[in-house]
Design an enzyme around this catalytic site. Structure first.
Site, PDB file in Angstrom:
ATOM      1  N   SER A 714       0.817  -1.214   0.000  1.00  0.00           N
ATOM      2  CA  SER A 714       0.000   0.000   0.000  1.00  0.00           C
ATOM      3  C   SER A 714       0.853   1.266   0.000  1.00  0.00           C
ATOM      4  O   SER A 714       0.674   2.155  -0.848  1.00  0.00           O
ATOM      5  CB  SER A 714      -0.943  -0.003   1.210  1.00  0.00           C
ATOM      6  OG  SER A 714      -0.211  -0.016   2.433  1.00  0.00           O
ATOM      7  N   ASP A 715       1.790   1.377   0.951  1.00  0.00           N
ATOM      8  CA  ASP A 715       2.561   2.625   1.033  1.00  0.00           C
ATOM      9  C   ASP A 715       3.513   2.777  -0.152  1.00  0.00           C
ATOM     10  O   ASP A 715       3.754   3.894  -0.627  1.00  0.00           O
ATOM     11  CB  ASP A 715       3.310   2.725   2.356  1.00  0.00           C
ATOM     12  CG  ASP A 715       4.172   1.516   2.658  1.00  0.00           C
ATOM     13  OD1 ASP A 715       4.166   0.557   1.878  1.00  0.00           O
ATOM     14  OD2 ASP A 715       4.856   1.519   3.706  1.00  0.00           O
ATOM     15  N   CYS A 716       4.049   1.671  -0.651  1.00  0.00           N
ATOM     16  CA  CYS A 716       4.940   1.745  -1.820  1.00  0.00           C
ATOM     17  C   CYS A 716       4.168   2.176  -3.058  1.00  0.00           C
ATOM     18  O   CYS A 716       4.685   2.933  -3.894  1.00  0.00           O
ATOM     19  CB  CYS A 716       5.603   0.383  -2.064  1.00  0.00           C
ATOM     20  SG  CYS A 716       6.607  -0.195  -0.682  1.00  0.00           S
TER      21      CYS A 716
END
Length: 818
Positions: A714-716
């Site tokens: 998600s954050d990547c």
């Protein structure tokens, strides 16, 4: 049976029938004919809301239950629990109630007589009345159960803080700087992207072709002709000339200057873990600086100091751009844990010590790494900044011996003394014990059961391996296969080194150890996350299951099916990740499993492809060769770097750097390029395969490392999306080159794919976890079988992941307001 009893039984059966009908019909309607069937996961419908188009994400998605809203699911469960409670109470009352004719009743001997009389009086002699009263009791009990369930899952979004059993000791090393000998690092260089594929194909000896997008791949290789001969061209000049047509020398910049620049302008006296156990990547940085200078790049002036923040940022990026790799990403050391490299070393040993996997030069650097990180008490930590633990020490000691270190060497003497002082290898943690069992230095009876048949449970079962956090389940998947197969190094009984290790690791004679009594042994220093009482009970029950003779026919039947599923699932993971696998632990375990499935044949195609991907995890720095915690952090680091450059308004002042980053990010978006879509991984993106192998949608996401790795996060994805958007919006260089066709465009549809990945990853609590939706429950942590890792059973929502996702969606909304 009396007429009242008939009435009770018929009522209970009707209630059970209603509950089963409700479950089956609701599941059928919601998962097949709803707007969000499981086959549509990753796709979104555009709904009109007051004239505006909005993207509707999938609510309450669960890979096991399909798309069912949390509110609807809880209400269906509430009704079913009530019906089951009511029917159970009716049948209980019928069993207690006195016979209508004789007035006699049955009560177990253990029930006190006075209590028995009260129960009989409470139920009464008429079942019709009891059916009505039991309904009210069922309502009360149902609400109590729902309240307890609510409390049990209330804090599932919060993984909890640090464990109480923290190690109070501090790590301690002898104050001593070490410098790698020139002959040990001579010829070593980091190669990336397409060149790394070519090198791997050549080193394999059989021309193994790697699949997947090569962009971002980084590996270290040693050029045997790297030494400079009298009158010959230096290896650096020759390589630059042959590969890039570069004829220039490094000019007036001598090697001392380059090394000083690689050290950040600081004096370097060698690697000293007592000052800092982390490397500064001096070897890699020096290589990149030499290459940049040879291409005509002017390095920053170390003697001048910037006067403003803008000047400081520009000077920083002038230096940072020199470190950028040829394919556009920034590489670096992502090592740290000490329990990773021993896994690949043990795998190499039990597979027959193939030179194509770990050759002499690699073994030399690995031994150096292990020796410089040994602490003054003789042990090794779980990671480089940890005080010594049995987990780290047993694995590192065994690794040194397998790599060729003598038991009489000073390092091995100190390591062995630490192990024996703590009670021997019987007191190391379960993951360490698992590797010892594979090697033949511990009997399988000394390890708790990891039954592969758990995978045969129906997906709706409350506890299912498919609901575990992906890193957890992908490690215990091959563990289950190897445990179920009882794999042991085939030469363990005749190998003199294994015989010696059996003597060295234990305080008592190997043959005298009662292995089944040692399953729960663990040193206090390894007991960071103590095994919960319920899990110990389950492990003891499984020990009976493993050995009780009457159960063996059933166990053997289901075990065979479980092993077959594990083989199929591991093969899918290998192909989905182009044999990189999600992380270094399951990489080594999957490789050993593939070796066993292939009949211990090193020439098997799957085994060769596995071995060709081992260098993806190895890194060389001034402390030697290590195994990284991932196959790198390429996309993560590059996304942040280019956003920082954009914030400083320097994108167009470094046009080459910005252009290379764009090329890299374009190639790194998962399953979005022709190369990645031509790999076997693309075939597993279908809804059927995602459901079969418990994978979330991947296409359109960005990874932590490389596209070939294949696991979006998600954050990547959020940071990758922001990096692309900032280049699109704030760089004239990128806009012009895309318009001119000098750079490939990243279409709007590809950005929509990235947003779809982000929207489908939102949890019911509103936050975002890492790789997948939260599939399990908080009570899964009571089944954690690992003593050294806490909160590993399910994927939790995190502030960092949620913020990276939301800021990415915000940037996207600014670019596409409609």
């Amino acid at each position: 049976m009396t007429s009242c009893s008939d009435y009770a039984w018929s009522t209970a059966v009707k209630l059970m029938r209603i509950s089963l009908t409700l479950i089956l019909t609701s599941s059928f309607i919601l998962n097949v004919y709803s707007h969000y069937p499981i086959q549509k996961i990753g796709e979104h419908f555009f709904l009109r809301d007051f004239g505006n188009v909005r993207i509707q994400c999938i609510p309450g998605y669960d890979s096991s239950l399909g798309s069912m809203s949390s509110w609807l699911l809880k209400n269906i469960v509430l009704v079913c629990v009530f019906l089951w409670m009511w029917s159970g109470l009716i049948l209980l009352g019928d069993a207690i109630a006195p016979d209508e004719v004789t007035g006699e009743y049955y009560m177990p001997a253990w029930v006190p007589e006075g209590l028995g009389v009260l129960l009989v009086d409470f139920v009464g002699s008429c079942m019709h009345g009891w059916v009505d009263r039991s309904r009210n009791i069922a309502i009360i009990l149902t609400w109590i159960c729902m309240f307890l369930e609510y409390r049990a899952t209330l804090f599932v979004s919060h993984p909890g803080g640090a464990r109480k059993k923290k190690i109070c000791r501090e790590p301690k090393w002898e104050k001593k700087a070490s410098i790698l000998k020139e002959e040990a690092i001579k010829g070593w260089r980091c190669v990336v992207a397409e060149e790394s594929h070519e090198v791997s194909s050549k080193l394999s000896g059989d021309g193994v072709e790697l699949t997947g997008e090569p962009a971002g791949r980084q590996m270290w290789t040693c050029d045997e002709s790297g030494s400079k001969k009298e009158g010959s061209t230096s290896p650096l000049k020759q390589w630059l000339s042959e590969n890039f047509g570069v004829k220039e020398d490094v000019g007036d910049y001598d090697e001392n200057y380059i090394q000083n620049l690689a050290s950040g302008g600081r004096d370097y006296e060698g690697f000293d873990p007592s000052s800092n156990p982390n490397s500064c990547d001096r070897i890699f940085r020096a290589q990149q600086i030499r290459n940049a200078i040879s291409r005509g790049t002017t390095p920053p002036d170390l003697s001048s100091k910037p006067k403003t923040a803008a000047e400081a940022a520009k000077k920083g990026f002038q230096f940072y751009s020199m470190l950028q790799t040829e394919d556009g990403h920034w590489a670096g050391d992502y090592g740290g844990p000490h329990f990773l490299m021993p896994g690949i070393i043990i795998a190499w040993y039990v597979m027959g010590k193939p030179e194509t996997m770990i050759d002499f030069k690699r073994r030399t650097l690995m031994l150096h790494y292990l020796s410089v990180h040994q602490q003054s008490d003789g042990g090794w930590g779980t990671h480089i900044e940890s005080p010594s633990t049995m987990f780290g020490t047993v694995l590192c000691y065994v690794s040194m011996r397998l790599l060729g270190a003598s038991e009489d060497s000073e390092a091995c003497k100190k390591g062995r003394s630490f192990i024996l002082k703590e009670g021997g290898a019987l007191y190391t943690s379960s993951w360490s014990k698992f590797w010892l069992c594979l090697l033949g230095c511990m009997e399988w009876e000394g390890h708790n059961s990891v039954p592969p048949e758990m995978w045969l449970l129906p997906n709706w079962f409350p506890f299912h391996p498919g609901r575990l956090w992906c890193h957890c389940r992908m490690v215990y998947l091959p563990m289950g296969y190897l445990y179920g197969s009882k794999f042991v190094y085939e030469n363990a009984s005749t190998d003199p080194l294994i015989a010696s290790l059996r003597d060295e690791l234990y305080c008592e004679a190997y043959a005298d150890i009662n292995w089944s009594q040692t399953r729960h042994f663990v040193a206090p220093m390894d007991n960071y996350s103590p095994i919960p009482t319920f899990m110990k009970f389950a492990q003891n029950a499984l020990a009976i299951y493993e050995s009780f003779s009457l159960i063996q026919p059933f166990k053997n039947f289901v075990r065979k099916a479980g092993l077959n599923f594990c083989v199929d699932y591991m093969a899918a993971e290998d192909l989905q990740t182009n044999y990189i696998d999600i992380g270094p632990v399951n990489k080594a375990l999957n490789m050993v499993s593939a070796f066993h499935v292939a009949g211990n044949d090193l020439k098997n195609e799957t085994v060769k492809k596995h071995m060709a991907r081992v260098p993806d995890y190895l890194w060389v720095a001034e402390d030697g060769m290590k195994m990284q915690g991932y196959n790198g952090s390429q996309c993560w680091d590059t996304s942040f770097a280019i956003q920082a450059m954009s914030e400083c308004k320097l994108l167009d002042e470094f046009p080459s750097t910005s252009s290379k980053v764009w090329e890299y990010l374009e190639k790194t978006q998962i399953l979005s390029t022709k190369v990645s879509q031509s790999s076997p991984a693309y075939g597993y993106e279908s809804a059927i395969n995602r459901n079969l192998y418990y994978r979330h949608v991947s296409k359109g996401g960005w990874p932590f490392s490389t596209s070939a790795h294949g696991w979006p996060i998600s954050d990547c994805t959020g940071e990758g999306l922001k990096a692309v958007l900032c280049l699109r919006k704030h760089s004239m260089t990128i806009s012009e080159k895309v318009c001119q066709g000098k750079l490939k465009s990243i279409s709007n549809d590809r950005l929509f794919d990235a947003v779809n990945v982000l929207l489908t990853l939102q949890n019911e609590d509103g936050g975002w976890a890492t790789y997948e939706n939260n599939r399990g429950f908080g009570w899964y942590e009571y089944l954690n079988p690992s003593e050294v890792f806490g909160d590993i059973m399910i994927d939790y929502s995190y502030v960092e992941c949620s913020m990276a996702t939301l800021t990415g969606l915000s940037e996207f909304h600014e670019e596409f307001p409609d």
